[in-house]
Design a protein around this motif. Sequence first.
Motif, PDB file in Angstrom:
ATOM      1  N   SER A   1       0.865  -1.170   0.000  1.00  0.00           N
ATOM      2  CA  SER A   1       0.000   0.000   0.000  1.00  0.00           C
ATOM      3  C   SER A   1       0.909   1.229   0.000  1.00  0.00           C
ATOM      4  N   TRP A   2       0.870   1.968  -1.078  1.00  0.00           N
ATOM      5  CA  TRP A   2       1.797   3.074  -1.297  1.00  0.00           C
ATOM      6  C   TRP A   2       1.451   4.253  -0.410  1.00  0.00           C
ATOM      7  N   PRO A   3       2.372   5.099  -0.057  1.00  0.00           N
ATOM      8  CA  PRO A   3       3.781   5.049  -0.457  1.00  0.00           C
ATOM      9  C   PRO A   3       4.578   3.995   0.310  1.00  0.00           C
ATOM     10  N   TYR A   4       5.670   3.552  -0.314  1.00  0.00           N
ATOM     11  CA  TYR A   4       6.659   2.708   0.359  1.00  0.00           C
ATOM     12  C   TYR A   4       7.226   3.538   1.514  1.00  0.00           C
ATOM     13  N   ARG A   5       7.288   2.930   2.685  1.00  0.00           N
ATOM     14  CA  ARG A   5       7.760   3.643   3.879  1.00  0.00           C
ATOM     15  C   ARG A   5       8.856   2.861   4.567  1.00  0.00           C
ATOM     16  N   GLU A   6       9.814   3.574   5.110  1.00  0.00           N
ATOM     17  CA  GLU A   6      10.838   2.941   5.938  1.00  0.00           C
ATOM     18  C   GLU A   6      11.195   3.856   7.084  1.00  0.00           C
ATOM     19  N   GLY A   7      11.961   3.326   8.027  1.00  0.00           N
ATOM     20  CA  GLY A   7      12.321   4.148   9.171  1.00  0.00           C
ATOM     21  C   GLY A   7      13.572   3.655   9.854  1.00  0.00           C
ATOM     22  N   LEU A   8      14.191   4.549  10.599  1.00  0.00           N
ATOM     23  CA  LEU A   8      15.382   4.219  11.389  1.00  0.00           C
ATOM     24  C   LEU A   8      15.240   4.857  12.759  1.00  0.00           C
ATOM     25  N   ARG A   9      15.899   4.269  13.738  1.00  0.00           N
ATOM     26  CA  ARG A   9      16.022   4.933  15.022  1.00  0.00           C
ATOM     27  C   ARG A   9      17.032   6.061  14.826  1.00  0.00           C
ATOM     28  N   MET A  10      16.923   7.111  15.637  1.00  0.00           N
ATOM     29  CA  MET A  10      17.775   8.290  15.428  1.00  0.00           C
ATOM     30  C   MET A  10      19.271   7.962  15.454  1.00  0.00           C
TER      31      MET A  10
END
Length: 347
Positions: A215-224
């Motif tokens: 399900s767009w948008p493609y999402r990603e994340g990082l810890r600070m």
Amino acid sequence: MLIKKPSDIKPSEITPESVYKNRREFMLDGSKLLLGAAATSALPSVANAQNGDSLKARAPAAMRRSPPAAWWANKFQDIKPAPDSEPFFTGESLTPYEDVTIYNNFYEFGMDKSDPATRSGEFKTDPWSVEITGEVSKPGTYHLEDILKPVDLEERIYRLRCVEAWSMVIPWIGFPLADLIRQFEPTSKAKFVEFETIIDADTMPGIRSRTAIVSWPYREGLRMDEAMNPLTFMAVGLYGSYLPSQNGAPMRLVVPWKYGFKSIKSIVKINFRETQPNTTWNDLQANEYGFYANVNPAVHHPRWRQDMERRLPQTLFSRRVIETRLFNGYGEHVAHMYDDMDLAQYY
Ligand SMILES: Nc1nc2c(c(=O)[nH]1)N[C@H]1C(S)=C(S)[C@@H](COP(=O)(O)O)O[C@H]1N2
Ligand SMILES: [Mo]
């Protein structure tokens, strides 16, 4: 990655023969690729490029790419070459340009490995702006040119390990993500960074597809702390030249100690937040794709072995299967961030 049961996995993803065949098909049908004939004819020199070569020696074919806009040419005039020691360099041989730019995962253009290269010809990477939101003193929508103005471009040669058990060695051009983050002055509440890829249905056939699983948008994340780690890189080029669309132009993340899906492409939004963001693959199938996604041969995956990997390119005559290393071999520089965490629980 998600919906393919082992029986659905195409031979091209598992057999060296098919990988080889795909490459041959590309070379014979280069017209389908918008790389252009010039790049195709110059491929052999790049395919032979070695890790120790100078940036220019590696770049001849890639250099024929035209810049997304005039200002890029200036920016690319002064690139600091990779040093000759780990972690910003690896003595392993480079994956040839043709493999790096044809065997891709970029589901916005389709699910086959060759789709991003063959179906991204209409994709526009200029003008490009990035929205900065959340816990920062300087939120706003910034032109990419302005974001890149204060940063110095450098080359880094990193291993890229996909959760699908293949890997490459890629000479990226870019700058530390930390250099971008500091520009916007995160507040003390910023504990995580969230990234989003552009949604451009007109030029991204995978987004129009009815069988798309994401399900767009493609999402990603990082810890600070992960985002600020000196290894975390924003790439705007590879092989000495501008990033091809299929590799995430004009700007994509590269997190070399994590599985490839963390390295989100064609970024248009960066949000600083207090809580851990949802991420595309974790939302789809949490038991297979964790938020941390640190490369770890000891953490089992239901569909791909994680203790071994196929190092591309492979040919009929050489099937290079090597052992996967914890943190993709970058543990000395990143393991300390996870000292008090159970890596099997936080996979
Ligand atoms: N927006 C977006 N980013 C993405 C993906 C994707 O499908 N969409 N695929 C990921 C996966 S699974 C991998 S392995 C890497 C592949 O990067 P490369 O094609 O440049 O080798 O991109 C990652 N970034
Ligand atoms: Mo991947």
